[in-house]
Scaffold this active site. Sequence first.
Site, PDB file in Angstrom:
ATOM      1  N   GLU A 100       0.699  -1.111   0.059  1.00 17.53           N
ATOM      2  CA  GLU A 100      -0.084  -0.004  -0.045  1.00 17.53           C
ATOM      3  C   GLU A 100       0.919   1.119   0.138  1.00 17.53           C
ATOM      4  O   GLU A 100       0.471   2.362  -0.384  1.00 17.53           O
ATOM      5  CB  GLU A 100      -1.019   0.090   1.266  1.00 17.53           C
ATOM      6  CG  GLU A 100      -2.382   0.558   1.069  1.00 17.53           C
ATOM      7  CD  GLU A 100      -3.383   0.120   2.197  1.00 17.53           C
ATOM      8  OE1 GLU A 100      -2.872   0.491   3.249  1.00 17.53           O
ATOM      9  OE2 GLU A 100      -4.569  -0.001   1.668  1.00 17.53           O
ATOM     10  N   LYS A 109     -14.336   2.113  -2.991  1.00 18.57           N
ATOM     11  CA  LYS A 109     -14.730   2.314  -1.771  1.00 18.57           C
ATOM     12  C   LYS A 109     -16.091   3.057  -2.440  1.00 18.57           C
ATOM     13  O   LYS A 109     -17.113   3.056  -1.765  1.00 18.57           O
ATOM     14  CB  LYS A 109     -13.947   3.452  -0.908  1.00 18.57           C
ATOM     15  CG  LYS A 109     -13.000   2.555  -0.025  1.00 18.57           C
ATOM     16  CD  LYS A 109     -12.525   3.752   1.130  1.00 18.57           C
ATOM     17  CE  LYS A 109     -11.511   3.127   1.861  1.00 18.57           C
ATOM     18  NZ  LYS A 109     -10.877   4.085   2.318  1.00 18.57           N
ATOM     19  N   HIS A 124       8.472 -26.274   0.825  1.00 20.79           N
ATOM     20  CA  HIS A 124       7.772 -27.352   0.203  1.00 20.79           C
ATOM     21  C   HIS A 124       6.344 -27.004  -0.571  1.00 20.79           C
ATOM     22  O   HIS A 124       5.590 -27.761  -0.936  1.00 20.79           O
ATOM     23  CB  HIS A 124       7.443 -28.403   0.965  1.00 20.79           C
ATOM     24  CG  HIS A 124       8.287 -29.025   1.919  1.00 20.79           C
ATOM     25  ND1 HIS A 124       8.927 -30.006   1.570  1.00 20.79           N
ATOM     26  CD2 HIS A 124       9.136 -28.627   2.950  1.00 20.79           C
ATOM     27  CE1 HIS A 124       9.879 -30.366   2.127  1.00 20.79           C
ATOM     28  NE2 HIS A 124      10.205 -29.360   3.234  1.00 20.79           N
TER      29      HIS A 124
HETATM   30  O1  PA5 Z   1      -2.855   1.752   5.919  1.00 21.31           O
HETATM   31  C1  PA5 Z   1      -3.843   2.574   6.092  1.00 21.31           C
HETATM   32  O2  PA5 Z   1      -4.146   3.835   6.313  1.00 21.31           O
HETATM   33  C2  PA5 Z   1      -4.884   1.622   5.472  1.00 21.31           C
HETATM   34  O3  PA5 Z   1      -4.753   0.375   5.283  1.00 21.31           O
HETATM   35  C3  PA5 Z   1      -6.003   1.478   6.826  1.00 21.31           C
HETATM   36  O4  PA5 Z   1      -5.404   1.016   8.039  1.00 21.31           O
HETATM   37  C4  PA5 Z   1      -7.283   0.830   6.304  1.00 21.31           C
HETATM   38  O5  PA5 Z   1      -7.994   1.361   5.421  1.00 21.31           O
HETATM   39  C5  PA5 Z   1      -8.083   1.079   7.553  1.00 21.31           C
HETATM   40  O6  PA5 Z   1      -8.670   2.158   7.755  1.00 21.31           O
HETATM   41  P1  PA5 Z   1      -9.185   3.002   9.204  1.00 21.31           P
HETATM   42  O7  PA5 Z   1      -8.190   2.690  10.300  1.00 21.31           O
HETATM   43  O8  PA5 Z   1      -9.381   4.475   8.774  1.00 21.31           O
HETATM   44  O9  PA5 Z   1     -10.469   2.034   9.211  1.00 21.31           O
END
Ligand code: PA5
Length: 446
Positions: free
Chosen positions: A280, A415, A301
């Site tokens: 990410e 989203k 394996h």
């Molecule tokens: O790294 C990030 O910001 C995202 O992966 C969030 O952790 C994830 O989308 C969850 O978001 P939130 O904590 O706002 O619910």
Amino acid sequence: MITLDFANAMKECIGEEGLSEEELRGYSERALSALKELAGRRQPETAFLDLPDQDTGGIKETARRIRDGSGAFILLGIGGSALGPRAILEALSPFHNLRKRPRVFIYDNVDPSTLSTILSIAELERSFVNVITKSGSTAETAASFMILYKEMERLLGRDATGRFIATTDPEKGNLREIVRRHGMESLAIPPGVVGRYSVLSPVGLLLAEVIGVDSDELLRGAREARQRCMTEEPWTNPALMLSVLLYIMGTEKGRTIDVLIPYADGLRRLSEWFCQLWAESLGKLGTGFTPYPSVGTTDQHSQLQLWMEGPQDKVIVFLRVDDYGRDLEIPRVFTEMEGISYLSGHTLSELMKAEEESTELALARAGRPNITVGIPAIDAYHLGGLFIFFEIATALTGFLLGVDPFNQPGVEEGKNLTYGMMGKAGFEQKRVEVEAARRRKGGWRI
Ligand code: PA5
């Protein structure tokens, strides 16, 4: 102390597929400027670097109350709000629910079958729920929170609110608003800390304390690792060196897949945590590297054949543990069977380490670059160190790639389409777009 052994990424050890010292040194200036960018702290999202210095008094207090009065501790969150806590749980309290109380359920999805099962076995009247969302608007977390809240209200009436702890932004978001309106207990994720860099905030620390892990020890390990990983000298800074190695391998040598393979069952979830962080943070603007979560010896394996003889597109990052804390000797049985009796008298940790070293060497001989991160033991101190080590390495790699390692613009479209389908105000057009796409897909199904 975390060590980084990168001999098997160098020409001397693996031949043509490796890097030369000259090549590596050629990146010193860029490495240093990436480090300065991070150390300069121009982006508020670098606040994760301050987490090791926080005061844990409030977290410990909340955890004590949960430990004393709880049947289960249910954590609701997704992405960075769940993967870090799960890595802590599995590394520092394996088989937790079979050995200890409160039982812990980390729920990071909206699969109705899993949540129904948790609801049926968790003794909800005696449970505490930690709902974690930095933004306060994540649909998955909101949905499971709403279900848990209603269910607890049915069982406990007005006392239900006292069974929830909200971990969220100190000021903004729907969850913070609920905290204000309903007087729910809360812990704050510092404003600049984004989800996947938040494990050392109350996101991971409350769970740690609830399962009996000293959060100060996690932070002490992180503080000491931070000091080494922010040193302005690539040859003594393990995070900077890892970042430069993976960056060169990815951009110059076509090795865009990074496998993380800890040789410890307890670190399997750390691998998953790392994969979110790496994917990410770096995958944007047409660049980035693909992480693959693995575990040794198990994946020898399953995946090793591909790594040995498949496409030359990977770097394997081993995670070696010196001391497993416990060991088992392989007994002298079936002594007449030469095919297995050679194992007798050795320990499982000996076998584990022999397999790890042999796999490193086999890969090296096949001209397959590999790097080894080492820790002396799996404990809170070293886990805290690993978290910040990988976070710093990821942020630095983002700066080397020229991307913002703290945002995730690519997840917004999905989203928004979901919002449209679920009827969120302001997203009506998205629903229309989904319906049009469904019609287009109609002729292509068999
Ligand atoms: O790294 C990030 O910001 C995202 O992966 C969030 O952790 C994830 O989308 C969850 O978001 P939130 O904590 O706002 O619910």
